[in-house]
Design an enzyme around this catalytic site. Sequence first.
Site, short mmCIF file in Angstrom:
data_model
loop_
_atom_site.label_atom_id
_atom_site.label_comp_id
_atom_site.label_asym_id
_atom_site.label_seq_id
_atom_site.Cartn_x
_atom_site.Cartn_y
_atom_site.Cartn_z
N LYS A 210 0.91 -1.22 0.09
CA LYS A 210 -0.12 0.13 -0.04
C LYS A 210 0.85 1.07 0.14
O LYS A 210 1.31 1.81 1.04
CB LYS A 210 -0.94 0.00 1.23
N SER A 412 -9.01 -1.26 -4.33
CA SER A 412 -8.98 -0.82 -2.69
C SER A 412 -10.59 -0.71 -2.63
O SER A 412 -11.40 -1.58 -2.72
CB SER A 412 -8.47 0.63 -2.70
#
Length: 621
Positions: A210, A412
Amino acid sequence: MQFYSVIIKYLKFIHKFFNIIKKIFFNSIFLILLSSIIIFLYNIPYNNLQKINLKKKVVLKIELHNPLQEEYTPIKLSHNKIKKFFQKKIFNFSSNSVYEIIQKIKQAKNDPKISGIILDFNKKFSGNRTSIEYLGKILKNFKSSGKPIFSISKNYDQNQYYLASFSNEIILLPHGSVTFQGISIKKLYFKKFLKFFRIHTHIFRIGRHKTAVEPYIRNTPSKISKKNDLFWMNYIWKKFILTIIKNRKIKKKLLFPNTSTYLKILKKFNCNLTKIAKRNNLIDHVYSYKNLNKKFIKIFGKDKKNNTYNQINLKNYIISHQEKKKNYNKIAIIFAIGEIENNIHNKNSMKISEIIKRIEYIKNNPTIKAIILRINSPGGSAFFSEILRKKLLSIRKLKKPIIISMGDITASGGYWMSMAGDYLIAHPTTLTGSIGIFSIINTFEKTLKKFGISQSYVSIKKSYDSNHFRNLTSESKKFINFNIKRGYNEFIKLVAKSRNKKNLQIHQIAQGQIWTGLIAKKIGLIDQLGDFDTALKKAAELSNLKNYEIDWPIQHENIFNILKNKFFDTIKIFFTNISHILIPRHIQKIILKFNIISDFFNYIFFEKKNLALCINCKFKM
């Protein structure tokens, strides 16, 4: 007395002077308004369909001059006679949506009055990757009818050239060029900047891939970030180039040579980019507008009235609608485009309230049998991602299948939303996955201290507060970490349940890792590779529909509001152009720099403000 008479004369002169100035000012305002009205009326998109004699064959001219829109929301006016007149006779509510363009190309393929297509790229054109690929596929399908496609441009960039490669002939105007820039990513890194201004940045994340937090904690990208970006960029670029090579039947080294080879070619041809394009078989012909007109008159016939070839502009080529029966089946389309946040002032934000209204409309409409949710989103607020997912699940309870059609990116929070679907379809180049969570909170207590400012803070103790002028307490940090871990675990469980996998299996492919659609299919994150047409076919299959109609999101408009908006837009453009002429350039540069600086600070301090999953905890997906 003589002194007073001189004073009176001066006062009279000043009075006359100001009267002249007043007249000039008000007359100028009147002329500007009159000019604006004339420009406005001139720019109304008249529907010339009735004027064109479609008994003769014409070529469909597609001017790809503006950004290609992902969404398609046809405008519908109220149904009284006056407004029907405006809709049918004056205004042609044509958009630059890829879906509207494609509908017209599909119709033109079987229309005996259309004898071919001309793609005109003579102004700047852009579009997202999957939309351009989809349009390319439809152009290829059109060409299979035997009708020719011609492309024209002064300068082809790589997106324009990709579409042009589906043509029978690529034509370049004199002194033109074909340029390829490749694919690149630009990121700003703020670590030194934040340190300089003593801004305290608190980072919370789960998922080592991430990398959205890196600009705040690093001065350069990490190896993981570079590796991930290069992986998907190389795949997308390779697919892009191979399509052009196949269409044009040329070698890769001619299409995209390395720097040293290209410099040698430039030297050999004395920097003549037109000759280089012709030598490398990137184009077929170089024609002036005059010779082009002659060429197309020979192919498509002459329009004697306008002394040009028989043609119809895409805007004036109307999509024909068959008469609707009383009972018919529909497949409804929902567009979920942009970052998932409830910010109506940000053009790049998802229109959450409109999506919710659309879902309620679908639930209460018995003629709608299936839904296609078109997602093109990098993610955003976990809170709103979950709200939209639950709203979509309420449709599934009515046994209306939901097909997820992924665009350039469905990652996401976008992927979280897609878990409401019965069937997931992605383009091979779609970026998806990124199953992870992060939060960025900036506090300014160190900045205030530098300037001798301190804040008094007295309150009843909370487990968490978001005071930006005070350092986060250890309790606050623990609370945020707890909620992020909880959110990540919920994400894993949600995906595992939806994809019929174990939590550990999803965790192994999560960690914020982004996957291309091709790999996502192999690891089970999606069900099928395909585009919007694939999604339509699957929606019809799952709802057992042989004949159906597409239900697009309709934009209801009042004719007087449209006239008012168009008028004020014209005035705005007029005054903008006038200001560019009247305001000195150095003042314009100062204004531009101020806007850039304000946008920069807005990006750092406000764009990354995270919306809440629960009432008190802020984090993003």
